[in-house]
Design a protein around this motif. Structure first.
Motif: not given
Length: 458
Positions: A95, A82, A71-79, A62
């Motif tokens: 982050e 992280d 850059r940190v890309l946003e994904t579906v299971n980002d939580s 990501t």
């Protein structure tokens, strides 16, 4: 400390062997437990590191490092990604986990790992007394670079290690208990023949009995012990037999001079005696007392020498040198000729040299005393033994004395001018029989006397 150790030490051989086995097993299990749990700790730590690297690799997908800025890309299971993840560009934090403060121990540890610029792992003790494992994973791009730091709580792994340690200690305790019990049982069964031998020895009436421990159907060690004890019993029985024989000979030999003393005293007290008669009585009593002293000295010296040579009675002795030495040491008249005839100079008798001398010496002394002109000593090999002949050309043994020839204290003629106690021939025969041989007189030999000494071969 030594007294306390001796007091606490088991008093039985079974208990001591069981304690030795228990101590050895405890030391071995302690080493194995330490090695096993150390290996398991390392294995669990490697599992945690593998999990952290897998998560770091997932997070690295990501992170975009293709441009000049990371850059940190946003994904579906980002939580999920992280959670417990720190992303750095160089040493600048991009982050961090929502639950981690910027000045927390975990964040400071992640900063240190990111600053190293290479994959590295470390364990951190957090503010809430928990251990956390962190691993850093550099992410390289064409124009920029980033570092992903992931963390995992070690509580589950430490719980697993603690469970393994507890299980190991419980297993060790069970194994030690089983080792002690099985050792006591095995040692008890192994020592059962020893208890049987002890019971046998306590039940036997006397050492002189014919019962023996034996070596059949016994382990090798106990067979050797039984054989040694049997040999010891045989030696004790031999000593007792010699003691009984010595006592019997003393009582038998002392009876005659004591009887003469008693008779003379009774005769002297029966009525008044003249001075001459009193002197004669004193002379008889003195002679009897001297005879008693000679008998006691002879028998006791023989018993003492027998005790000293008991352990050396078995051996191998060249016969010819001993016979020549005995003949040279004889106090023989000059006109008497002594001949030693041993054709085989290598002939050996299976007895010690001192014992051979003590057997042959009385026969030579008698031969020199009664010989007319010649004494011949010869030796030859027989099947399984050695025979020594002592021959003289004297008057020979009187026919009426042949039956008493080897009886202790018997003499053919008490007035022949020598002070012997009549014990030489009996002692020679007894010594020869003690080693499996014998001394005999050849009644068919004429003229003179011929005595035969048979001994085992060397």
């Amino acid at each position: 400390m030594n007294r306390l150790a001796r007091r606490l030490a088991p008093r039985t051989l079974r208990g001591r062997l069981s304690l030795v086995a228990l101590t050895t097993a405890a030391l071995l299990m302690t080493v194995l437990t330490v090695v096993f749990n150390t290996a398991m700790d390392r294995h669990l730590q490697h599992q945690a590191d593998d999990e952290l690297r897998s998560r770091a690799a997932a997070v690295a997908t990501t992170v975009d490092t293709s441009g000049p800025r990371v850059r940190v890309l946003e994904t579906v299971n980002d939580s999920l990604l992280d959670a417990n993840v720190w992303i750095y560009t160089g040493t600048r934090l991009l982050e961090k986990p929502p639950s981690a403060a910027a000045d927390s121990a975990l964040t400071r540890a992640a900063d240190r790992l990111a600053g190293r610029g290479r994959p590295v792992c470390a364990t951190v003790h957090t503010d809430n007394a928990r251990f956390v494992r962190l691993c850093s994973q550099p992410v390289s791009g064409r124009r920029s670079a980033a570092t992903v730091v992931t963390a995992v709580d070690l509580a589950p792994y430490r719980n697993s290690a603690g469970t393994l340690l507890s299980g190991s200690l419980i297993l060790d305790a069970v194994m030690l208990a089983c080792t002690y019990a099985l050792t006591r049982l095995a040692v008890g069964r192994a020592l059962r023949p020893v208890r049987t031998m002890t019971d046998q020895a306590s039940q036997w009436r006397a050492v002189g009995s014919g019962q023996r421990f034996g070596a059949e159907d016994q382990p090798a060690e106990l067979a050797r012990l039984g054989s040694s004890l049997d040999a010891l019993l045989d030696r004790i029985r031999t000593v007792l037999r010699h003691e009984q024989q010595l006592t019997g000979e003393l009582s038998h030999e002392l009876r005659t001079p004591l009887t003469r003393i008693v008779v003379e005293l009774d005769w002297w007290r029966s009525r008044p005696r003249s001075a001459a008669e009193t002197d004669a009585t004193h002379e008889v009593i003195a002679e009897a007392a001297q005879a008693m002293r000679t008998i006691c000295d002879t028998l006791l010296n023989e018993a003492r020498e027998s005790a000293q040579t008991t352990t050396t009675a078995v051996g191998a002795t060249a016969v010819a040198p001993v016979l020549r030495r005995l003949v040279e040491d004889l106090d023989a008249p000059k006109q008497l000729k002594t001949v030693v005839d041993v054709p085989d100079q290598q002939l050996e008798a299976g007895v010690a040299s001192a014992l051979l001398e003590r057997i042959v010496s009385p026969l030579l002394t008698n031969a020199v005393r009664y010989a007319g002109s010649t004494v011949t000593v010869s030796a030859r090999q027989l099947p399984g033994g050695v025979r020594i002949d002592v021959i003289d050309d004297g008057p020979g043994v009187p026919a009426e004395f042949l039956d008493d020839l080897f009886q202790p204290g018997r003499r053919a003629d008490f007035g022949d001018g020598h002070d012997g106690a009549g014990l030489g021939l009996p002692l020679a025969r007894r010594l020869a029989r003690a080693v499996g041989g014998g001394v005999s007189h050849d009644r068919e030999h004429t003229p003179g006397a011929r005595f035969l000494v048979d001994l085992p071969t060397g």
